[in-house]
Motif scaffolding. Structure first.
Motif, short mmCIF file in Angstrom:
data_model
loop_
_atom_site.label_atom_id
_atom_site.label_comp_id
_atom_site.label_asym_id
_atom_site.label_seq_id
_atom_site.Cartn_x
_atom_site.Cartn_y
_atom_site.Cartn_z
N GLY A 196 -16.13 54.05 4.93
CA GLY A 196 -17.11 55.10 4.69
C GLY A 196 -16.47 56.37 4.16
O GLY A 196 -15.27 56.61 4.34
N ASN B 9 -21.64 57.85 2.80
CA ASN B 9 -21.76 56.53 2.17
C ASN B 9 -20.81 55.58 2.88
O ASN B 9 -19.63 55.91 3.10
CB ASN B 9 -21.40 56.61 0.69
N TYR B 10 -21.31 54.41 3.24
CA TYR B 10 -20.44 53.47 3.94
C TYR B 10 -20.84 52.03 3.62
O TYR B 10 -21.98 51.74 3.23
CB TYR B 10 -20.44 53.71 5.45
N ASN C 125 -26.39 57.51 1.96
CA ASN C 125 -27.27 58.33 2.79
C ASN C 125 -27.02 59.81 2.52
O ASN C 125 -25.87 60.25 2.41
CB ASN C 125 -27.02 58.05 4.27
N GLN D 264 -21.90 58.34 11.77
CA GLN D 264 -21.74 59.42 10.79
C GLN D 264 -20.61 60.36 11.24
O GLN D 264 -20.59 60.81 12.38
CB GLN D 264 -23.04 60.18 10.63
N SER E 110 -25.28 51.93 14.15
CA SER E 110 -26.22 52.44 13.16
C SER E 110 -25.62 53.64 12.43
O SER E 110 -24.58 54.19 12.84
CB SER E 110 -27.54 52.84 13.82
N PHE E 111 -26.30 54.06 11.38
CA PHE E 111 -25.81 55.20 10.59
C PHE E 111 -25.69 56.46 11.45
O PHE E 111 -24.70 57.19 11.38
CB PHE E 111 -26.76 55.44 9.41
N ASN F 138 -24.47 51.27 1.91
CA ASN F 138 -25.40 52.32 2.33
C ASN F 138 -25.02 53.65 1.69
O ASN F 138 -23.85 54.08 1.76
CB ASN F 138 -25.39 52.47 3.85
N ASN G 235 -30.07 51.24 0.67
CA ASN G 235 -29.33 50.11 1.26
C ASN G 235 -29.42 48.91 0.34
O ASN G 235 -30.51 48.56 -0.14
CB ASN G 235 -29.89 49.76 2.64
N ASN H 48 -32.10 57.55 1.82
CA ASN H 48 -31.25 56.44 2.28
C ASN H 48 -31.44 55.25 1.34
O ASN H 48 -32.57 54.83 1.08
CB ASN H 48 -31.60 56.02 3.71
#
Length: 951
Positions: free
Chosen positions: A598, A564-565, A540, A651, A646-647, A538, A508, A506
């Protein structure tokens, strides 16, 4: 000889230059500026003191600011009278005759005297022990609270009305938790509150200041945004501002426990150098001793700990530095190292409930882990000139860890099949072996610039920060699943084995920029513009390999997660602020646009899935402060906060890493929006030594992110229902409106007989209403918490301290979810602690607590009687050496079952049975002071309101 010398001197002719022209005197100025500082009897700035200037051509009046400074502009005469008045002070009248050619006159500090009056046959100091300075600061005069020699700041805080101190170094002031510590206006030991109050000696403190801290930018511009952190700032006495103080502790005990602590602090005016550290080995998982009346009992250094039963070794040295490298340049630096190694075991059991039925579970496991890390920061404050200021703060941190764990879980569910309506038994046993290594480096920098214009009050500032962080994790998990046809373990149906290796990466990068502009409208009002931008980028990925039955490592593309976002948030607010003598008002409007973009990378098929979301919100702002006096005030605040998902929640794929607990992300989630209204009232009656505070808070959250957990039923053996069913937990995330919370609290503290006796009554009530989903069916949960605490502090003589304590806590929970059970947990705690001093250098300390608990269904000890005791002997003329001996849990009853209640179940966790132990040790205290801080001319340095010195 004297006469002869005089005669010889008299005979020496006087030589004069041929011509001598007297130097021309500068012409008088028409207007001048007059400034100075007003000090109270403690040497601090007398906030709000009224200053009158009177001359043949002038008649002016101003109020001293938060540092006690006053400024008169456009004064016509150089000869004038200054009269200073203020509540609790004797009036001061002074005449000044100055050079009329000087355009700026800086007067010597004016020190006020207390106006002492006789009330009820007691001499009362006209200056209250607790008073408010502006809307953000409460100041407490330390000299009014007596403590014994070598006492630390936490002992001083316990004497103060409205302050509660926990055994772990936590502090609550007038019902609000304190988050950090400063010394003379700057972070001490990285802002660690516990280290500050448990290591610094009480007798160096002049004032205790509790401050609502909105950040450095707000402190300079006055433009406040967001929720403040409550900070404790300690200002040192003038004669304790140059010197060295230290404290060292060495203890060893049964069960392999030991504890060493060291604190060295060098102070020289604005220069501070501190070295603080500890090395300890503790036995963890020992239950709390019950009631904590805010006092630190003899177990403060005993080395007990929370968490799961086991052992833990830790070392945490820290070094901090602060100094002025030039009159207009200040630097601060800190470096902290943390190392830990722990081994623990866990054991818990309980029940779960959902819309489809109920279940029971038993879990146990082990864990061993070690970690090490560093945290460092450097800060430079540069007053370039009177109009420009620059602050630069780089930071870094790094940590590495490794853990090995095992877990076993046995779950029996009784779930209703929605298709048939029949209730079936699902029995599953799982075992997991995990090995995880991880690293977490991060670094960043913040730059703050402010420009002050010629027009008084007008200023502009910009603050920009960039922070980069990484999380790298490698996990090897071996899972074994066994399914049974009924509740017993005698009818196995199917076994399965799964070995996965997961690599998680990850990245950031967060950029924040804040711009403020202040335009004064009058002497009492102004407009504030605040524009903020935050962009979070981000990257990930979670790549998964599986180990097949032949031991070959195979890439599992269907389990890969790559997403990715970016989240970009703007906050633009326009505020009107009015600041009067007693009344402060802020009204504003805030616009909050948020965008989320994202891309999900599908490595299996080489395709991408795009996510694009935009939101716009408007929110009002309101802050009202009304001060009846320096000791009584009311604060009203309306705030709006947002929290993006949150991620794991956004997702855009299904996480199948754990086949029994599937997680489905929702890329269409919206950020939650929470509006909160807070009312706070504080009143300190100085003559009665009575402190009263009350808080009332209400909040409403829309678009809160909630879980929707469903039990998916399937055949254990595909196509063969006769072998029984298994349930798989599937978690989805949804937005939901209507969750709200209301809480109220109060604190009453009253001191008697020169503060030898102090009674404290605290309490509160909280109501929470939370919406959620279970198996696609909406339900709500209500929580009630009612608590009352009564804790007198009694000092009948200088050698006896007695602190009884009683509390009652009622917790209730109700859920509309089908099969959920209402809970009613009541705990009554009785406790007492204290000290006896005899022969001047001997001390016996003790603490005892008894809990009476109802509502727990566990069969183990739930009403323990816990008794601790200790003995101390001081040596030396200044008692700088102390030998200690302590025994904890004399009757060995401090182990029982902790109950945790949620809307979906109840969990009982066993504590450590190794609760009785002994500790013996030695403690050293030393101080050496060389006087007051002086400037270049040898004169005492002036100080600001936060205790820092003016170079």
């Amino acid at each position: 000889m004297v006469i002869a010398s005089l005669q010889l001197f008299a005979q020496e002719p006087i030589r004069r230059p041929a011509t001598q022209t007297p130097a021309a005197l500068p012409p008088p100025v028409d207007l001048r500026e007059v400034s100075g500082v007003i000090k109270d009897p403690t040497g601090q700035g007398a906030v709000g003191a009224t200053v009158f200037l009177k001359s043949d051509k002038d008649s002016m009046k101003v109020a001293a600011n938060e540092d006690g400074v006053f400024i008169f502009k456009n004064v016509k005469m150089a000869t004038f009278l200054i009269t200073v008045t203020g509540e609790g002070y004797k009036p001061s009248v002074r005449k000044y005759e100055n050079n009329d050619a000087v355009p700026r006159l800086v007067l010597d500090p004016i020190e006020l005297k207390d106006d002492r009056i006789l009330l009820n046959e007691a001499t009362v100091n006209g200056t209250p022990s607790i008073q408010f300075r502006g809307p953000d600061t409460a100041v407490i005069r330390a000299a009014d609270y007596k403590v014994r020699p070598n006492a630390t700041v936490d002992e001083l805080l316990k004497r103060v009305e409205g302050v509660e101190v926990g055994n772990d170094g936590s502090v609550t002031f007038q019902g609000q938790s304190v988050a950090g510590a400063k010394l003379n206006g700057r972070d001490f030991a990285g802002g660690n509150l516990a280290q500050a109050i448990q290591n610094l000696p009480a007798d160096i403190v002049e004032n205790l200041q509790f401050i609502d801290d909105y950040g450095d930018q707000a402190a300079r511009t006055g433009v406040r945004d967001g929720q403040p952190r409550k900070i404790l700032n300690l200002t040192t006495k003038a004669d304790k501002s140059v010197g060295l103080t230290g404290r060292a502790t060495l203890q060893a005990g049964t069960g392999g426990r030991y504890n060493t602590q060291l604190s060295l602090v060098r102070i020289s005016g604005n220069q501070q150098i501190s070295l603080i550290g500890n090395v300890r080995r503790t036995v963890t998982g020992i239950a709390s001793s019950g009631a904590d009346g805010g006092g630190r009992g003899p177990g403060a250094n005993g080395g007990g700990g929370g968490g799961n039963p086991g052992t833990s070794f830790s070392a945490a040295p820290s070094l901090s530095y602060r100094d002025n490298w030039a009159p207009n340049l200040e630097v601060l630096a800190s470096l902290t190292n943390n190392y830990s190694n722990s081994n623990s075991r866990s054991e818990s059991y309980g029940e779960t409930y959902s819309q489809l039925g109920t279940g029971t579970f038993d879990r146990n496991g082990t864990n061993s882990s070690n970690s090490k890390g560093y945290n460092g920061s450097f800060r430079m404050d540069w007053d370039i000139n009177k109009q420009n200021y620059l602050q630069i703060t780089p930071t870094f941190s790094t940590s590495n860890s490794e853990s090995n764990s095992t877990s076993n879980s046995d779950v029996v569910n009784f779930l209703r099949d929605p298709r048939t309506g029949a209730t079936n038994v699902q029995h599953q046993h799982s075992s997991t072996i995990n090995n995880t290594t991880s690293s977490n480096p991060s670094y960043g920098a913040t730059v703050l610039y402010q420009h002050i214009f010629t027009k008084p009050g007008r200023n502009i500032s910009i603050q920009t920060s960039i922070n980069k962080s990484e999380t790298n994790s490698d996990r090897n998990a071996l899972n074994t699943f066994r399914f049974f046809a009924d509740q017993t373990h005698t009818t196995p149906v199917k076994d399965s084995l799964r070995n996965l290796i997961v690599q998680t990466r990850n990245r950031n990068t967060t950029i924040r920029t804040s711009f403020t502009y202040v335009e004064p409208l009058s002497k009492t009002s102004r407009l504030e513009l605040n524009v903020q931008m935050r962009r979070s980028n981000n990257i990930n990925s979670a790549l998964t390999d599986s180990i097949n039955t032949a031991g070959v490592r195979v890439r599992a593309y269907t389990l890969d997660n790559m997403f990715n976002y970016n989240i970009t948030e703007y906050r633009s607010s326009l505020n009107y602020r009015y600041t009067g003598t007693k009344f402060t008002l802020l009204l504003g409007i805030q616009a909050i646009p948020i965008t989320l973009n994202g891309t999900k990378l599908n490595a299996a098929v080489g395709q991408n899935a795009e996510t694009n979301q935009s939101y716009f919100m408007l929110a009002p702002r309101l802050t009202l402060n009304y001060a009846w006096s320096r000791t009584e005030r009311l604060d009203v605040t309306l705030n709006t906060t947002t929290n993006e998902p949150s991620f794991n929640q956004i997702q855009p794929f299904t996480d199948l890493t754990d086949p029994q607990n599937i997680v489905i992300g929702n890329p269409n989630l919206k950020p939650s929006l929470s509006n909160s209204l807070n009312l706070r009232y504080n009143n300190y009656l100085a003559n009665s030594k009575l402190n009263f505070s009350a808080n009332l808070t209400g909040s409403l959250t829309n678009n809160s992110v909630s879980t929707n957990t469903s039990q998916i039923l399937s055949n254990i053996v595909p196509g063969d229902p006769s072998k029984g069913q298994k349930s798989i937990n599937q978690t989805e995330y949804v937005n939901i409106n209507g969750s709200h919370n209301i809480s109220g609290s109060y604190s009453i503290s009253k001191a008697f007989n020169d503060r030898r006796y102090n009674i404290s009554l605290n309490g509160g009530i909280t109501y929470g209403y939370t919406n959620a989903f279970s198996n696609n069916i909406a339900y709500h949960t209500t929580n009630w918490n009612f608590n009352q605490r009564f804790g007198p502090r009694l000092l009948p003589t200088d050698n006896i301290e007695i602190n009884p304590y009683v509390s009652y806590v009622l917790t209730r929970q109700f859920s509309s979810s089908r099969n959920a059970r209402a809970t009613d947990l009541q705990t009554t705690s009785l406790a007492i602690d204290g000290r006896f001093y005899f022969f001047k250098t001997y001390q016996v300390n003790y603490s005892a607590s008894k809990n009476f608990v109802s509502g727990i269904t566990a069969s183990q000890q739930k009403n323990p009687l816990v008794i601790n005791a200790g003995f101390e002997k001081e040596f030396g003329t200044k008692r700088f050496i102390t030998l200690t001996f302590n025994v904890y849990d004399v009757f060995k009853q401090n182990f029982f079952v902790n109950q945790s209640i949620t809307s979906t179940g109840t969990t009982f966790t066993l504590s450590n049975t190794d609760s009785r132990y002994f500790m013996v040790g030695v403690r050293l205290n030393f101080q050496k002071w060389s006087g007051r801080a002086t400037g270049r001319n040898g004169q005492p340095m002036m100080r600001r309101g936060d205790g820092s010195f003016i170079n």
